[in-house]
Design a protein around this motif. Structure first.
Motif, PDB file in Angstrom:
ATOM      1  N   LEU A  16       0.811  -1.223   0.000  1.00  0.00           N
ATOM      2  CA  LEU A  16       0.000   0.000   0.000  1.00  0.00           C
ATOM      3  C   LEU A  16       0.844   1.272   0.000  1.00  0.00           C
ATOM      4  N   LEU A  17       1.926   1.266   0.790  1.00  0.00           N
ATOM      5  CA  LEU A  17       2.628   2.528   1.054  1.00  0.00           C
ATOM      6  C   LEU A  17       4.031   2.621   0.453  1.00  0.00           C
ATOM      7  N   ALA A  18       4.614   1.488   0.106  1.00  0.00           N
ATOM      8  CA  ALA A  18       5.972   1.530  -0.446  1.00  0.00           C
ATOM      9  C   ALA A  18       6.101   0.534  -1.593  1.00  0.00           C
ATOM     10  N   PRO A  19       5.157   0.600  -2.552  1.00  0.00           N
ATOM     11  CA  PRO A  19       5.202  -0.395  -3.629  1.00  0.00           C
ATOM     12  C   PRO A  19       6.415  -0.200  -4.533  1.00  0.00           C
ATOM     13  N   HIS A  20       6.893  -1.298  -5.054  1.00  0.00           N
ATOM     14  CA  HIS A  20       8.017  -1.237  -5.997  1.00  0.00           C
ATOM     15  C   HIS A  20       7.536  -0.778  -7.363  1.00  0.00           C
ATOM     16  N   ASP A  21       8.278   0.095  -7.989  1.00  0.00           N
ATOM     17  CA  ASP A  21       8.066   0.366  -9.409  1.00  0.00           C
ATOM     18  C   ASP A  21       9.065  -0.502 -10.176  1.00  0.00           C
ATOM     19  N   GLU A  22       9.146  -0.295 -11.475  1.00  0.00           N
ATOM     20  CA  GLU A  22      10.011  -1.154 -12.300  1.00  0.00           C
ATOM     21  C   GLU A  22      11.467  -1.082 -11.879  1.00  0.00           C
ATOM     22  N   ALA A  23      11.940   0.124 -11.562  1.00  0.00           N
ATOM     23  CA  ALA A  23      13.365   0.292 -11.260  1.00  0.00           C
ATOM     24  C   ALA A  23      13.738  -0.404  -9.950  1.00  0.00           C
ATOM     25  N   GLU A  25      12.097  -2.913  -8.593  1.00  0.00           N
ATOM     26  CA  GLU A  25      11.940  -4.350  -8.838  1.00  0.00           C
ATOM     27  C   GLU A  25      13.155  -4.885  -9.601  1.00  0.00           C
ATOM     28  N   ALA A  26      13.590  -4.129 -10.608  1.00  0.00           N
ATOM     29  CA  ALA A  26      14.743  -4.560 -11.404  1.00  0.00           C
ATOM     30  C   ALA A  26      16.012  -4.553 -10.558  1.00  0.00           C
ATOM     31  N   ALA A  27      16.125  -3.606  -9.642  1.00  0.00           N
ATOM     32  CA  ALA A  27      17.315  -3.543  -8.783  1.00  0.00           C
ATOM     33  C   ALA A  27      17.412  -4.788  -7.910  1.00  0.00           C
ATOM     34  N   ILE A  28      16.274  -5.195  -7.347  1.00  0.00           N
ATOM     35  CA  ILE A  28      16.264  -6.401  -6.506  1.00  0.00           C
ATOM     36  C   ILE A  28      16.579  -7.636  -7.362  1.00  0.00           C
ATOM     37  N   ALA A  29      15.968  -7.704  -8.556  1.00  0.00           N
ATOM     38  CA  ALA A  29      16.180  -8.872  -9.423  1.00  0.00           C
ATOM     39  C   ALA A  29      17.640  -8.956  -9.872  1.00  0.00           C
ATOM     40  N   ALA A  30      18.205  -7.832 -10.290  1.00  0.00           N
ATOM     41  CA  ALA A  30      19.590  -7.836 -10.777  1.00  0.00           C
ATOM     42  C   ALA A  30      20.556  -8.171  -9.638  1.00  0.00           C
TER      43      ALA A  30
END
Ligand code: SAM
Length: 222
Positions: A16-23, A25-30
């Protein structure tokens, strides 16, 4: 009630308050793909760092411990476009991952990653006249937290904040017999906070997806 509940609540709050955007999400994935340990701040903690930075109108920040640049992105987004965030990382491979993550987040012009043990990099910053800082985030090798604080207190403006993560460590903070050098270091850090007339500080215990820990916040008053 325990880890399962803490993780579920963290997930709820993050959604609700700190959702991931693409960047993000990509940082965590990379970072995960590159084999970095998953020891970055949680989304609500990243959001908190950003809120703290914005609440004092921070333009400049220093971070000890970049890892893959996850907290760096949260902090960098809270600074104005012409702000500056210097982040220190000892591991060149981690710094490479962080560089790509920060670039992908569009923060390449604002974030400067310095590679090397922080205690060796700090004299370089001094020589180059970098600082003072509005906000310092201490999140590197925990044994050196007191040393990083000593350096930072001289270079954080009045009204600025010094935040240190992982200071409670499953409650081991209060175990005087704990032989892990990180524990006496956190106790020394707290004694320094108590004795330092130029700060007003507190420590908040936290539970969440990353377990039980806590962070200290020091407002520089003098
Ligand atoms: C807890 S992680 C940082 C997490 C990051 N701040 C985040 O939340 O996304 C600690 C980082 O400090 C780095 N580190 C360890 N010792 C260091 C040192 N002496 N100087 C600079 N960085 C160091 C580690 O390689 C690791 O990447």
């Amino acid at each position: 009630m325990g880890q399962e509940t803490w993780t579920a609540v963290d997930d709820y709050v993050s959604g609700l308050l700190a959702p991931h955007d693409e960047a993000l999400e990509a940082a965590i994935a990379a970072s995960s793909e590159a084999g970095l340990p998953s020891i970055q701040v949680s989304p609500p903690q990243g959001k908190l760092l950003g809120l703290l930075a914005r609440s004092i109108g921070a333009r400049t920040a220093l971070e000890f411990g970049t890892l893959g640049g996850y907290s760096t992105i949260w902090l960098g987004r809270a600074l104005p476009a012409d702000g500056r965030l210097v982040t220190l990382e000892s591991d060149p491979a981690y710094a490479e991952v962080a560089r790509a993550n920060v670039e992908r987040a569009g923060l390449g012009g604002l974030v400067e990653i310095r590679v090397g043990p922080a205690l060796e990099t700090l004299p370089e910053l001094e020589e180059e006249g970098i600082g003072p800082f509005d906000l310092v985030f201490i999140d590197a090798d925990k044994v050196n937290t007191p040393g990083y604080f000593t350096w930072s207190i001289e270079r954080t403006r009045r009204g600025g904040l010094i935040v240190a993560d992982n200071v409670v460590r499953d409650g081991r903070l209060v175990d005087e017999a704990d032989e892990d050098p990180a524990i006496p270091a956190q106790r020394r850090f707290h004694e320094m906070l108590a004795a330092e007339p130029r700060v007003e500080a507190t420590t908040i215990q936290t539970v969440g997806g990353k377990g039980y820990d806590g962070f200290s916040i020091a407002l520089v008053t003098g």
